[in-house]
Motif scaffolding. Structure first.
Motif, PDB file in Angstrom:
ATOM      1  N   VAL A 141     -95.756   3.070   5.622  1.00 42.33           N
ATOM      2  CA  VAL A 141     -96.959   3.772   5.803  1.00 42.33           C
ATOM      3  C   VAL A 141     -98.225   2.827   5.418  1.00 42.33           C
ATOM      4  O   VAL A 141     -98.094   1.887   4.738  1.00 42.33           O
ATOM      5  CB  VAL A 141     -97.186   5.078   5.145  1.00 42.33           C
ATOM      6  N   VAL A 142     -99.121   2.918   6.313  1.00 46.59           N
ATOM      7  CA  VAL A 142    -100.605   2.183   5.749  1.00 46.59           C
ATOM      8  C   VAL A 142    -101.630   3.234   5.115  1.00 46.59           C
ATOM      9  O   VAL A 142    -101.681   4.226   5.753  1.00 46.59           O
ATOM     10  CB  VAL A 142    -101.192   1.605   7.042  1.00 46.59           C
ATOM     11  N   HIS A 143    -101.983   2.794   4.286  1.00 45.46           N
ATOM     12  CA  HIS A 143    -102.833   3.555   3.394  1.00 45.46           C
ATOM     13  C   HIS A 143    -104.349   3.459   4.265  1.00 45.46           C
ATOM     14  O   HIS A 143    -104.649   4.807   4.635  1.00 45.46           O
ATOM     15  CB  HIS A 143    -103.046   3.044   1.796  1.00 45.46           C
ATOM     16  N   SER A 144    -104.816   2.684   4.063  1.00 44.88           N
ATOM     17  CA  SER A 144    -106.335   2.433   4.676  1.00 44.88           C
ATOM     18  C   SER A 144    -105.849   1.677   6.105  1.00 44.88           C
ATOM     19  O   SER A 144    -105.861   0.673   6.007  1.00 44.88           O
ATOM     20  CB  SER A 144    -107.296   2.100   4.043  1.00 44.88           C
ATOM     21  N   GLU A 145    -105.909   2.508   7.323  1.00 43.63           N
ATOM     22  CA  GLU A 145    -105.698   1.760   8.535  1.00 43.63           C
ATOM     23  C   GLU A 145    -106.974   0.958   9.015  1.00 43.63           C
ATOM     24  O   GLU A 145    -107.797   1.595   9.532  1.00 43.63           O
ATOM     25  CB  GLU A 145    -105.139   2.583   9.678  1.00 43.63           C
ATOM     26  N   ASP A 172     -98.700  -0.150   2.626  1.00 48.81           N
ATOM     27  CA  ASP A 172     -99.564  -1.191   2.725  1.00 48.81           C
ATOM     28  C   ASP A 172    -100.971  -0.783   2.290  1.00 48.81           C
ATOM     29  O   ASP A 172    -101.527   0.312   2.999  1.00 48.81           O
ATOM     30  CB  ASP A 172     -99.576  -1.548   4.305  1.00 48.81           C
ATOM     31  N   SER A 173    -101.587  -0.979   1.243  1.00 51.11           N
ATOM     32  CA  SER A 173    -102.904  -0.680   0.806  1.00 51.11           C
ATOM     33  C   SER A 173    -103.898  -1.764   0.874  1.00 51.11           C
ATOM     34  O   SER A 173    -104.733  -2.182   0.022  1.00 51.11           O
ATOM     35  CB  SER A 173    -103.106  -0.052  -0.513  1.00 51.11           C
ATOM     36  N   VAL A 174    -103.719  -2.464   1.973  1.00 48.32           N
ATOM     37  CA  VAL A 174    -104.362  -3.878   2.095  1.00 48.32           C
ATOM     38  C   VAL A 174    -105.900  -3.799   2.136  1.00 48.32           C
ATOM     39  O   VAL A 174    -106.659  -4.329   1.385  1.00 48.32           O
ATOM     40  CB  VAL A 174    -103.992  -4.652   3.450  1.00 48.32           C
ATOM     41  N   SER A 175    -106.348  -2.856   2.721  1.00 48.50           N
ATOM     42  CA  SER A 175    -107.718  -2.417   2.794  1.00 48.50           C
ATOM     43  C   SER A 175    -108.355  -1.458   1.866  1.00 48.50           C
ATOM     44  O   SER A 175    -109.387  -0.828   1.967  1.00 48.50           O
ATOM     45  CB  SER A 175    -108.493  -2.332   4.175  1.00 48.50           C
ATOM     46  N   GLY A 176    -106.983  -0.699   1.138  1.00 50.10           N
ATOM     47  CA  GLY A 176    -107.478   0.261   0.162  1.00 50.10           C
ATOM     48  C   GLY A 176    -107.743   0.067  -1.233  1.00 50.10           C
ATOM     49  O   GLY A 176    -108.576   0.140  -1.769  1.00 50.10           O
TER      50      GLY A 176
END
Ligand SMILES: *Cc1c(COP(=O)(O)O)cnc(C)c1O
Length: 372
Positions: A141-145, A172-176
């Motif tokens: 899952v992606v946290h912040s899409e 994936d919390s890349v932008s989170g």
């Protein structure tokens, strides 16, 4: 060397609102000028020990945090190749969550997508239903899409996944991470990852991740996981505060300075700053629609909006590239919509170093451009 901080701030900062890479503070940029050290031995070990302390606070974890010399996609690939045993259920509602599925396909790992439209968050009940098939041992899952500004309910999704024995959750919390609350240990996430160049406001080139014990056990047994992203090797080296191959030392110097800045601000204060910037952006969109009759809207639904990036849907009279270019001519950088929404939207990355005052100036200029 850079001029004094205040001069830099007034002349240059507060104008670069891409949702990654984001603006980097001059002290953090300057840290990269430090001379090299060996990547084996006492110096790297003491640097890594300091980094681990700050990274653990960021991830809200007691576990060691992997430091990968790669962009975030590298650790997404590590998550899939080390974690999935026989079947991945990829929760997809945007471009970055689709990437998990593509990584699995490219690694010859069986994958199915659970897709919802870009403006709909994933529902834990749907995930439970799909997992009942027994075909999946891992969920991504992606946290912040970042492509849509959607914030998926990771905590609730993690609870749903934990109803099943031995199904792992990759997040994936890349932008989170650093801008939106993500509690790795408390929420029971099996692999949480982020990149350096989004909410952490570092230059691109590093990625960070934490594996649960279950994930570590999967990694140890995973065949065909490759060498560079073998998490077992990373864990082994990390016990001695080292990395398997030569790390990006200059970026680690920058990270040390930025972790210290984040610690001084306080992680919760940082979450709060991001939330206030996001709320101001949403209110501005509503205000333009209600008071100026411009058909703008926030793409993500109320309750599921990322505090770090807002995707603003534009009326048909406006195009994303045109708005971006006219903002560029006024000295501001923001992004068009992503993929199919390129012309129909713009994206504002209100993350990292920005504050409400800078955001206010951006929105004021954007308003002029939109009503012109
Ligand atoms: C930017 C981004 C990525 C990809 O990161 P890279 O560092 O370019 O590999 C993955 N997921 C999300 C949500 C992102 O925002």
């Amino acid at each position: 060397m850079v001029e004094s901080h205040s001069e830099f701030k007034s002349a240059e900062s507060g104008r670069f609102f891409l949702p990654g890479p984001t603006e980097v503070h001059p002290d953090v940029l300057a840290a990269q000028l430090r001379p090299m050290i060996g990547h084996r031995g006492a110096e790297i070990e003491s640097l890594m020990a300091r980094l681990q302390e700050g990274l653990r606070l960021l991830f809200r974890t007691e576990r060691a945090v992997f430091v990968s010399t790669s962009s975030a996609t590298g650790l997404m690939e590590a998550g899939v190749r080390n974690g999935v045993r026989g079947g991945l259920l990829a929760l997809v509602n945007g471009a970055f969550s689709e990437r998990f599925a593509r990584i699995a396909e490219a690694s010859a790992i069986p994958v199915e997508r659970l897709e919802t439209p870009g403006d709909r968050p994933h529902d834990p009940a749907d995930v439970v239903e799909r997992l009942r098939s027994g075909r999946f041992d891992t969920v991504s899952v992606v946290h912040s899409e970042t492509s849509t500004g959607m914030l998926n309910p990771v905590r609730e999704l993690a609870e749903a996944v934990r109803e099943f024995d031995d199904v792992l959750l990759l997040v994936d919390s890349v932008s989170g991470l650093g801008g939106a609350p993500l509690l790795t240990d408390e929420w029971g996430l099996d692999f949480a990852l982020t990149g350096s160049q989004k909410a952490l406001a570092l230059p691109p080139g590093l990625a960070f991740g934490v594996a649960s014990e279950r994930m570590a056990a999967r990694a140890a047994a995973a065949p065909g996981k490759g060498l560079y992203f073998d998490l077992t090797q990373h864990a082994r080296k990390l016990e001695r505060l080292q990395t398997p191959s030569t790390p990006a030392l200059s970026l680690m110097y920058a990270l040390e300075v930025q972790l210290d800045r984040i610690r001084r601000e306080g992680l919760e204060a940082r979450w709060d700053r991001h939330r206030r910037m996001a709320e101001r952006t949403w209110a501005w969109v509503d205000g333009l629609r209600e008071e100026r009759g411009l058909e703008l809207s926030v793409f993500a639904p109320v309750g599921y909006r990322s505090p770090t990036v807002t995707c603003v849907a534009l009326p048909e009279t406006h195009s994303g590239t045109d708005v971006r270019d006219r903002m560029r001519a006024r000295g501001y950088v923001l992004a068009t919509g992503y993929g199919a929404m390129k012309e129909g939207a713009i994206r504002i990355g209100h993350m990292g170093e920005h504050d409400l005052a800078a955001l206010e100036r951006l929105l004021g200029t954007l308003e002029e451009v939109l009503v012109e």
